[in-house]
Write a protein that holds these residues in place. Sequence first.
Motif, PDB file in Angstrom:
ATOM      1  N   PRO A   1      54.470  83.173  22.388  1.00  0.00           N
ATOM      2  CA  PRO A   1      55.187  82.190  21.552  1.00  0.00           C
ATOM      3  C   PRO A   1      54.460  81.869  20.254  1.00  0.00           C
ATOM      4  O   PRO A   1      55.089  81.767  19.198  1.00  0.00           O
ATOM      5  N   ARG A   2      53.147  81.708  20.326  1.00  0.00           N
ATOM      6  CA  ARG A   2      52.398  81.389  19.112  1.00  0.00           C
ATOM      7  C   ARG A   2      52.455  82.540  18.119  1.00  0.00           C
ATOM      8  O   ARG A   2      52.601  82.338  16.910  1.00  0.00           O
ATOM      9  N   ALA A   3      52.344  83.766  18.626  1.00  0.00           N
ATOM     10  CA  ALA A   3      52.413  84.929  17.741  1.00  0.00           C
ATOM     11  C   ALA A   3      53.790  85.048  17.099  1.00  0.00           C
ATOM     12  O   ALA A   3      53.906  85.291  15.895  1.00  0.00           O
ATOM     13  N   ALA A   4      54.855  84.881  17.903  1.00  0.00           N
ATOM     14  CA  ALA A   4      56.211  84.971  17.365  1.00  0.00           C
ATOM     15  C   ALA A   4      56.462  83.877  16.333  1.00  0.00           C
ATOM     16  O   ALA A   4      57.126  84.109  15.311  1.00  0.00           O
ATOM     17  N   ALA A   5      55.933  82.677  16.581  1.00  0.00           N
ATOM     18  CA  ALA A   5      56.099  81.586  15.630  1.00  0.00           C
ATOM     19  C   ALA A   5      55.392  81.889  14.317  1.00  0.00           C
ATOM     20  O   ALA A   5      55.916  81.610  13.231  1.00  0.00           O
ATOM     21  N   ALA A   6      54.200  82.479  14.396  1.00  0.00           N
ATOM     22  CA  ALA A   6      53.470  82.831  13.181  1.00  0.00           C
ATOM     23  C   ALA A   6      54.235  83.865  12.361  1.00  0.00           C
ATOM     24  O   ALA A   6      54.283  83.789  11.122  1.00  0.00           O
ATOM     25  N   LEU A   7      54.853  84.820  13.040  1.00  0.00           N
ATOM     26  CA  LEU A   7      55.607  85.855  12.330  1.00  0.00           C
ATOM     27  C   LEU A   7      56.912  85.299  11.754  1.00  0.00           C
ATOM     28  O   LEU A   7      57.303  85.643  10.640  1.00  0.00           O
ATOM     29  N   ALA A   8      57.581  84.451  12.502  1.00  0.00           N
ATOM     30  CA  ALA A   8      58.856  83.892  12.038  1.00  0.00           C
ATOM     31  C   ALA A   8      58.671  83.023  10.801  1.00  0.00           C
ATOM     32  O   ALA A   8      59.551  82.972   9.929  1.00  0.00           O
TER      33      ALA A   8
ATOM     34  N   ALA B   1      61.271  75.019  10.840  1.00  0.00           N
ATOM     35  CA  ALA B   1      60.518  75.312   9.617  1.00  0.00           C
ATOM     36  C   ALA B   1      61.107  76.507   8.874  1.00  0.00           C
ATOM     37  O   ALA B   1      61.225  76.501   7.640  1.00  0.00           O
ATOM     38  N   THR B   2      61.499  77.533   9.624  1.00  0.00           N
ATOM     39  CA  THR B   2      62.064  78.731   8.994  1.00  0.00           C
ATOM     40  C   THR B   2      63.424  78.436   8.382  1.00  0.00           C
ATOM     41  O   THR B   2      63.705  78.813   7.238  1.00  0.00           O
ATOM     42  N   LEU B   3      64.280  77.749   9.125  1.00  0.00           N
ATOM     43  CA  LEU B   3      65.621  77.451   8.616  1.00  0.00           C
ATOM     44  C   LEU B   3      65.562  76.526   7.405  1.00  0.00           C
ATOM     45  O   LEU B   3      66.316  76.721   6.441  1.00  0.00           O
ATOM     46  N   GLU B   4      64.687  75.549   7.427  1.00  0.00           N
ATOM     47  CA  GLU B   4      64.580  74.620   6.300  1.00  0.00           C
ATOM     48  C   GLU B   4      64.286  75.374   5.006  1.00  0.00           C
ATOM     49  O   GLU B   4      64.865  75.084   3.954  1.00  0.00           O
TER      50      GLU B   4
END
Length: 257
Positions: A164-171, A201-204
């Motif tokens: 999850p942390r890795a995917a969040a960093a990439l997203a 954060a990404t959508l914003e």
Amino acid sequence: MRCVTGGNRPFRRRVVTQSVLSDTERGYSARMSELEQQAGPAEAAGVTEGVRVAGPRASSVTARTERAVTDEESRVLAERVRDESGDSATYRRLIATENHEELADVLVAPQYPLWAREIAAFRLGCAGDRRAFETLVLLLNHRDSQRCLSASHALAVLGDPRTPRAAAALATNVLRTAYALHPVRLLTELRAPESVPALIATLERLLAPNETHWRVALACVEGLGRLGDRRALPLLRSARAHPRLSAAASEALRRLG
């Protein structure tokens, strides 16, 4: 091709995670560049969603469903890579082997091409061998969307707590937004504590005027609706003003009540 079976094996090499998880992007960028040199661009594609089954026999039914999905993903990967590899002897060996150590060696040996490392990482990941983690994370954000799709599935099956942390960093990486679709969809599937903050954060950022990555924004909207976290309400209301996001945002708001 089917995934090799067995539990986690002891690490034979130092797995580097901070290069893809921290704000220091130089190590990550170097590894990504190495992978990108061996593949061309591709259009974005969707991620197969997990199936949830309720009831007294849920565990066995879900396990059978997950095996069926993994078998299908394995078949798709094998057919795609067969053409890329020219149906070589190395390809046939990596598809057929049941030896974890042989597959793990491919991940670190410099003479192997990208398609060989992809096969090895996918099969190890689906077997629960965490030595595949770093390679799968790099492939998750690759510019070839089919590689991203396979990596996303293997990471979901692998169940590594670092995912999850890795995917969040990439997203949320503003330099890789064009390739963030699969990390966003994987975060939705994982339903981890990192999922909602990363999608918000990404959508914003993607609701800004003249932003072109609407498919990533749409995945964020759909994901926030599925995750059902009311922290997303203000942003989803804003998303309704965007023509390509309006229907999905309205549906997400309906889900959140």
